[in-house]
Write an enzyme that holds these catalytic residues in place. Structure first.
Site: not given
Length: 526
Positions: A140, A283
């Site tokens: 912070k 695929h």
């Protein structure tokens, strides 16, 4: 703005690189070291001058170490705004020192709960309290304070200090603050997930009310399914089991988005089998799969399943790739994109990377010994939400299958049906799989009509359909699939059962003298 490091507070569970990092701070930059418990002892044992955090707070660690840094002397030194005179006056009035750097990694909660047999009290004691509070406070106040939450950050941090005479750039502080908040989120997500499991284990609800997901970017990909789509590969924190996310790439160019999808499908099918197995994926569907006494034979049979589709496919093995298998792979005009296996024999590896068309490009991935089924939860993104389900594992028991026809299957047919059934669960719905023994000879995948899937599988199999067995991922609502398969030469079938018109399919099988088994389990894969 540059900020010098004059005082650093250490509290780490993972002590990798700790002493070397602290030594540079103390000796080269004259940084005062403050530390907690075991961290302080590790630094002191290395001969470094270090102050106990209790000397800073004037209060000892209590409650078996549960309370040690939760004190105004710590948090005032972290949170005070250095450019606000009132804050600095307050520090001076209470004789509280500024803290310029927090080095803190947390109790190993994720690693603890990942172990088998961990009790709730053991998990609870690995929930860090003071660490996350200090990290949040330092992050912070990043305009003045630096925070490091991972030993991997030590070297880049020292590089910045060296470049700036012992001071830290704002960019470094901002970057480390971002990483600190991300780590806290990841940590809290793991804890929330654990508690959600405890709660739902008691209530019997299998899915959480609020889903917390925290993933770590492993790599940025060149693009997604198509070149105009951006993409990245994220992994679950703490995963150690053999899977694509933990695989080690030994050779070849960078993996693509589609490679990763296909590799995951290939490996998950290969691990279904106890005997040496080879799988060819194209695929995201298997176009070849086989088991055999040797891996080389399994590969040869898998490739023969559909050689046309196999070209440019993805291979997976459930055994270490040996020279015989590598020789078979390197023979002829075969080309594959990727190979994933538990390991590669040294000679086999050399064979694969020296094949002219593969030398630079083929990706070889090692996952280590395969064990168990894939774990975790399946997610599927939809616009505005996420579909969540348990993985499709552990539901099959061939001993529970029912013969619903007048004709009983032979032992050989049962074995072939089981093999075809395991492959079928990895094929996109509507799925039809034809097998000769433990070799796939035809696959119909992803069609809107099950009849279309059956016809495609028969066409793929050609003459090999005669004497083959058939597996269907879902029930036959009409007899048309049975009639088509019987006319082609299929000799046995397995399907979940459960249609209101099951009897039509059963009667059709009885007319042709074909045994049909019901599994009682469906395997849709959309």
């Amino acid at each position: 703005m540059l900020r010098p490091i004059r005082r650093a507070l250490f509290s780490v569970s993972d002590k990798t690189g700790l002493v070397d990092f602290a030594r540079v701070l103390a000796i080269k930059y004259n940084v005062e070291l403050i530390a907690t418990g075991g961290t302080m002892r590790a630094l002191a044992d290395a001969g470094l001058a270090v102050k106990d955090v209790a000397d800073l707070t004037g209060f000892p660690e209590i409650l078996d170490g549960r309370v040690k840094t939760l004190h105004p002397a710590v948090f005032a030194g972290l949170l005070a705004k250095r450019d606000k005179p009132e804050h600095m006056t307050t520090l001076a009035e209470h004789n509280l020192p500024e803290i310029d750097l927090v080095v803190c990694n947390l109790y190993p909660f994720e690693q603890t709960v990942a172990k088998s047999g961990v009790t709730v009290p053991q998990a609870i004691e690995n929930i860090d309290i003071g660490g996350p509070c200090m990290i949040r406070a330092a992050a912070k106040n990043f305009e003045a304070v630096s925070v490091l939450v991972d030993p991997k950050q030590y070297t880049p941090f020292l590089d910045v200090l060296a470049q700036n005479g012992g001071s830290v750039t704002r960019l470094m502080r901002l970057t480390s603050a971002k990483e600190a908040f991300a780590r806290i989120q990841q940590y809290d997500t793991a804890i929330a997930g654990y508690f959600d499991g405890l709660h739902h284990g008691d209530t019997g609800d299998a899915q959480p009310d609020v889903l917390q997901v925290s993933l770590i970017r492993k790599q940025t990909l060149r693009y997604g399914e198509n070149p105009h789509q951006t993409a990245a590969f994220y992994t679950e924190p703490g995963v150690a089991r053999p899977c694509v996310a933990t695989a080690q790439q030994l050779h070849g160019k960078e993996l693509s988005y589609n490679n990763i999808l296909d590799l995951d499908s290939a490996l998950n099918l290969a691990r279904e089998f106890a005997d040496p197995a080879a799988v060819v994926i194209k695929h995201n569907n298997p176009c070849g799969a086989a088991t055999a006494p040797t891996l080389a034979d399994a590969f040869a049979h898998a490739w023969e399943g559909d050689p046309l589709s196999a070209f440019g496919g993805i291979l997976a093995f459930n055994r270490t790739v040996d020279p015989a298998t590598a020789d078979a792979l390197a023979t002829g005009q075969r080309f594959v994109e990727c190979i994933i296996a538990p390991d590669f024999d040294a000679d086999a590896f050399e064979i694969l990377i020296t094949k002219p068309t593969w030398k630079k490009n083929v990706r070889l991935l090692k996952v280590g010994p395969l064990f168990g089924s894939p774990q975790g939860t399946d997610y599927r993104r939809v616009d505005g939400g996420l579909l969540v389900q348990a993985r499709d594992v552990g539901a099959d028991d061939p001993a529970a299958w029912r013969v619903v026809t007048k004709t009983e299957p032979t032992d050989a047919q049962r074995a072939a049906l089981w093999f075809a059934w395991l492959v079928c669960k990895h094929v996109k719905s509507n799925a039809i799989v034809l097998a000769q023994g433990t070799q796939i000879v035809g696959v119909g995948a992803g069609q809107m009509s099950r009849v279309d899937s059956t016809q495609i599988a028969i066409k793929k199999a050609g003459e090999r359909v005669k004497g083959a067995v058939l597996a269907s991922d879902a029930f036959f609502p009409f007899a048309d699939n049975v009639e088509a398969a019987a006319a082609a030469g299929v000799v046995a079938m397995v399907q979940p059962g459960g249609s209101q018109r099951d009897q039509e399919s059963i009667d059709a099988c009885d007319r042709h003298g074909i045994p049909m088994l019901f599994t009682g389990v469906r395997h849709f894969r959309h």
